[in-house]
Design a protein around this motif. Sequence first.
Motif, PDB file in Angstrom:
ATOM      1  N   LYS A 128       0.816  -1.226   0.000  1.00  0.00           N
ATOM      2  CA  LYS A 128       0.000   0.000   0.000  1.00  0.00           C
ATOM      3  C   LYS A 128       0.849   1.274   0.000  1.00  0.00           C
ATOM      4  CE  LYS A 128      -3.855  -2.335   2.286  1.00  0.00           C
ATOM      5  NZ  LYS A 128      -4.385  -2.768   0.994  1.00  0.00           N
ATOM      6  N   PRO A 129       1.801   1.360  -0.925  1.00  0.00           N
ATOM      7  CA  PRO A 129       2.571   2.600  -1.035  1.00  0.00           C
ATOM      8  C   PRO A 129       1.721   3.725  -1.621  1.00  0.00           C
ATOM      9  CG  PRO A 129       3.117   1.148  -2.835  1.00  0.00           C
ATOM     10  CD  PRO A 129       2.180   0.369  -1.943  1.00  0.00           C
ATOM     11  N   PHE A 130       2.234   4.930  -1.565  1.00  0.00           N
ATOM     12  CA  PHE A 130       1.567   6.089  -2.166  1.00  0.00           C
ATOM     13  C   PHE A 130       1.427   5.866  -3.665  1.00  0.00           C
ATOM     14  CE2 PHE A 130       2.217  10.493  -3.959  1.00  0.00           C
ATOM     15  CZ  PHE A 130       0.943  10.954  -3.670  1.00  0.00           C
ATOM     16  N   VAL A 131       2.539   5.538  -4.316  1.00  0.00           N
ATOM     17  CA  VAL A 131       2.549   5.115  -5.712  1.00  0.00           C
ATOM     18  C   VAL A 131       3.701   4.126  -5.895  1.00  0.00           C
ATOM     19  CG1 VAL A 131       1.575   7.233  -6.691  1.00  0.00           C
ATOM     20  CG2 VAL A 131       4.052   7.001  -6.474  1.00  0.00           C
ATOM     21  N   THR A 132       3.626   3.356  -6.971  1.00  0.00           N
ATOM     22  CA  THR A 132       4.725   2.477  -7.353  1.00  0.00           C
ATOM     23  C   THR A 132       5.120   2.808  -8.789  1.00  0.00           C
ATOM     24  OG1 THR A 132       3.904   0.689  -5.933  1.00  0.00           O
ATOM     25  CG2 THR A 132       5.469   0.092  -7.669  1.00  0.00           C
ATOM     26  N   ILE A 133       6.392   3.118  -8.978  1.00  0.00           N
ATOM     27  CA  ILE A 133       6.950   3.370 -10.306  1.00  0.00           C
ATOM     28  C   ILE A 133       7.852   2.186 -10.643  1.00  0.00           C
ATOM     29  CG2 ILE A 133       8.195   4.983 -11.782  1.00  0.00           C
ATOM     30  CD1 ILE A 133       5.701   6.197 -10.471  1.00  0.00           C
ATOM     31  N   PHE A 134       7.565   1.509 -11.749  1.00  0.00           N
ATOM     32  CA  PHE A 134       8.235   0.260 -12.132  1.00  0.00           C
ATOM     33  C   PHE A 134       8.880   0.487 -13.485  1.00  0.00           C
ATOM     34  CE2 PHE A 134       8.152  -4.497 -12.364  1.00  0.00           C
ATOM     35  CZ  PHE A 134       8.369  -4.798 -11.024  1.00  0.00           C
ATOM     36  N   LEU A 135      10.210   0.586 -13.526  1.00  0.00           N
ATOM     37  CA  LEU A 135      10.935   0.937 -14.745  1.00  0.00           C
ATOM     38  C   LEU A 135      11.773  -0.254 -15.202  1.00  0.00           C
ATOM     39  CD1 LEU A 135      12.172   4.468 -13.579  1.00  0.00           C
ATOM     40  CD2 LEU A 135      10.102   3.940 -14.904  1.00  0.00           C
ATOM     41  N   LEU A 136      11.469  -0.786 -16.376  1.00  0.00           N
ATOM     42  CA  LEU A 136      12.104  -2.009 -16.860  1.00  0.00           C
ATOM     43  C   LEU A 136      12.851  -1.738 -18.170  1.00  0.00           C
ATOM     44  CD1 LEU A 136       9.194  -4.517 -16.179  1.00  0.00           C
ATOM     45  CD2 LEU A 136      11.178  -4.042 -14.732  1.00  0.00           C
ATOM     46  N   ASP A 137      14.166  -1.763 -18.088  1.00  0.00           N
ATOM     47  CA  ASP A 137      15.001  -1.624 -19.285  1.00  0.00           C
ATOM     48  C   ASP A 137      15.622  -2.993 -19.557  1.00  0.00           C
ATOM     49  OD1 ASP A 137      16.514  -0.826 -21.397  1.00  0.00           O
ATOM     50  OD2 ASP A 137      17.573   0.780 -20.351  1.00  0.00           O
ATOM     51  N   CYS A 138      14.801  -3.911 -20.056  1.00  0.00           N
ATOM     52  CA  CYS A 138      15.300  -5.281 -20.154  1.00  0.00           C
ATOM     53  C   CYS A 138      14.739  -6.088 -21.308  1.00  0.00           C
ATOM     54  CB  CYS A 138      15.038  -6.037 -18.850  1.00  0.00           C
ATOM     55  SG  CYS A 138      13.363  -5.921 -18.245  1.00  0.00           S
ATOM     56  N   CYS A 139      14.173  -5.460 -22.309  1.00  0.00           N
ATOM     57  CA  CYS A 139      13.689  -6.208 -23.485  1.00  0.00           C
ATOM     58  C   CYS A 139      14.827  -6.308 -24.500  1.00  0.00           C
ATOM     59  CB  CYS A 139      12.482  -5.510 -24.101  1.00  0.00           C
ATOM     60  SG  CYS A 139      11.245  -5.022 -22.906  1.00  0.00           S
ATOM     61  N   ARG A 140      15.908  -6.946 -24.120  1.00  0.00           N
ATOM     62  CA  ARG A 140      17.129  -6.895 -24.908  1.00  0.00           C
ATOM     63  C   ARG A 140      17.114  -7.854 -26.095  1.00  0.00           C
ATOM     64  NH1 ARG A 140      20.433  -2.683 -22.693  1.00  0.00           N
ATOM     65  NH2 ARG A 140      19.788  -2.484 -20.535  1.00  0.00           N
ATOM     66  N   THR A 141      17.942  -7.545 -27.092  1.00  0.00           N
ATOM     67  CA  THR A 141      17.946  -8.323 -28.327  1.00  0.00           C
ATOM     68  C   THR A 141      18.802  -9.569 -28.250  1.00  0.00           C
ATOM     69  OG1 THR A 141      19.799  -7.005 -29.140  1.00  0.00           O
ATOM     70  CG2 THR A 141      17.579  -6.287 -29.747  1.00  0.00           C
ATOM     71  N   SER A 142      19.777  -9.635 -27.373  1.00  0.00           N
ATOM     72  CA  SER A 142      20.817 -10.651 -27.504  1.00  0.00           C
ATOM     73  C   SER A 142      20.544 -11.953 -26.764  1.00  0.00           C
ATOM     74  CB  SER A 142      22.153 -10.084 -27.011  1.00  0.00           C
ATOM     75  OG  SER A 142      22.039  -9.584 -25.710  1.00  0.00           O
ATOM     76  N   TYR A 143      19.385 -12.080 -26.080  1.00  0.00           N
ATOM     77  CA  TYR A 143      19.134 -13.326 -25.366  1.00  0.00           C
ATOM     78  C   TYR A 143      18.463 -14.372 -26.233  1.00  0.00           C
ATOM     79  CZ  TYR A 143      14.210 -12.324 -25.314  1.00  0.00           C
ATOM     80  OH  TYR A 143      12.939 -12.066 -25.702  1.00  0.00           O
ATOM     81  N   ARG A 144      17.821 -13.983 -27.333  1.00  0.00           N
ATOM     82  CA  ARG A 144      16.798 -14.807 -27.952  1.00  0.00           C
ATOM     83  C   ARG A 144      17.273 -16.204 -28.320  1.00  0.00           C
ATOM     84  NH1 ARG A 144      11.997 -13.771 -29.900  1.00  0.00           N
ATOM     85  NH2 ARG A 144      12.292 -11.517 -29.791  1.00  0.00           N
ATOM     86  N   ASN A 145      18.483 -16.333 -28.813  1.00  0.00           N
ATOM     87  CA  ASN A 145      18.944 -17.642 -29.262  1.00  0.00           C
ATOM     88  C   ASN A 145      19.815 -18.357 -28.228  1.00  0.00           C
ATOM     89  OD1 ASN A 145      17.707 -17.426 -31.838  1.00  0.00           O
ATOM     90  ND2 ASN A 145      19.363 -16.072 -32.494  1.00  0.00           N
ATOM     91  N   THR A 146      19.842 -17.863 -27.006  1.00  0.00           N
ATOM     92  CA  THR A 146      20.704 -18.472 -26.005  1.00  0.00           C
ATOM     93  C   THR A 146      19.985 -19.476 -25.130  1.00  0.00           C
ATOM     94  OG1 THR A 146      20.290 -16.708 -24.407  1.00  0.00           O
ATOM     95  CG2 THR A 146      22.131 -16.397 -25.915  1.00  0.00           C
ATOM     96  N   PHE A 147      18.644 -19.524 -25.202  1.00  0.00           N
ATOM     97  CA  PHE A 147      17.902 -20.462 -24.387  1.00  0.00           C
ATOM     98  C   PHE A 147      17.664 -21.768 -25.128  1.00  0.00           C
ATOM     99  CE2 PHE A 147      16.919 -16.498 -22.306  1.00  0.00           C
ATOM    100  CZ  PHE A 147      17.025 -16.858 -20.976  1.00  0.00           C
TER     101      PHE A 147
END
Length: 254
Positions: A128-147
């Motif tokens: 129950k915070p006043f507000v929550t700011i959630f900032l995600l800089d993680c839609c990266r290009t280089s993971y796709r073929n590593t899994f």
Amino acid sequence: MATPVSATPTKAKRKLALVIGIGKYQHIGSLSNPENDADDMTSELKSIGFTVMKALHLTRDKMNSVLEEFKKSIQQSDMVLFYFAGHGVQWKDQNYLLATDIPNVSGIDLNEKAINAQRFLDDLCDQKPFVTIFLLDCCRTSYRNTFQIDVQNANTEESKLADFKEMHGAGALIAFACAPGIPAIDIPAGSVPRNGLFTKYLLRHIKTPNEDIRMILSVVRKEVKHDSKSRQIPFISDGLLEKNIYLCDQPQRK
């Protein structure tokens, strides 16, 4: 006699931030900018009055501990900001943040080997915070073929790994470095820019005094779109219940 109602807008009790940067991955592609991004974001947030917990290159166990510690530190009516720079992936309509020791996994293993981003957002909102700011800089290009995808299910929708999907939270503003399903641009090692593109412009504007965070992110989105020639466009999910959310709140001159 009735107590007079104040005309002053409600403000957060405290400003708390958790900043995580993960770039030194053990089993998948490393990232150049997250450590710089986290360092610079920490400095900027501290300069505008945030108490910041910063953590770099965390294993999943350590990351779980840091997230739990931060969650427990939140008091009702705090302004809460979470920033993550690193690898992220979607599987079966859930977004996951990847720690430094993430192995090559099939999608189903992400529940045990990664951090469910929506679940952590829900945990923050439950405080129950006043507000929550959630900032995600993680839609990266280089993971796709590593899994390593489960071969038996490779052609099914359930097995496909994808970029982040939209998230929601009551009283929360979620900002993604890029639109759902489109990867962010990772800057190669040795190049001149210090920060990822989204964070670069976020850092440029986050200290704007008495500016609503929604307006700041609108400017960031336009500048990232222009700089990337429309290859990357940040996405905002607005569930805020309050107006005029200022990260940098300064007295107005009369």
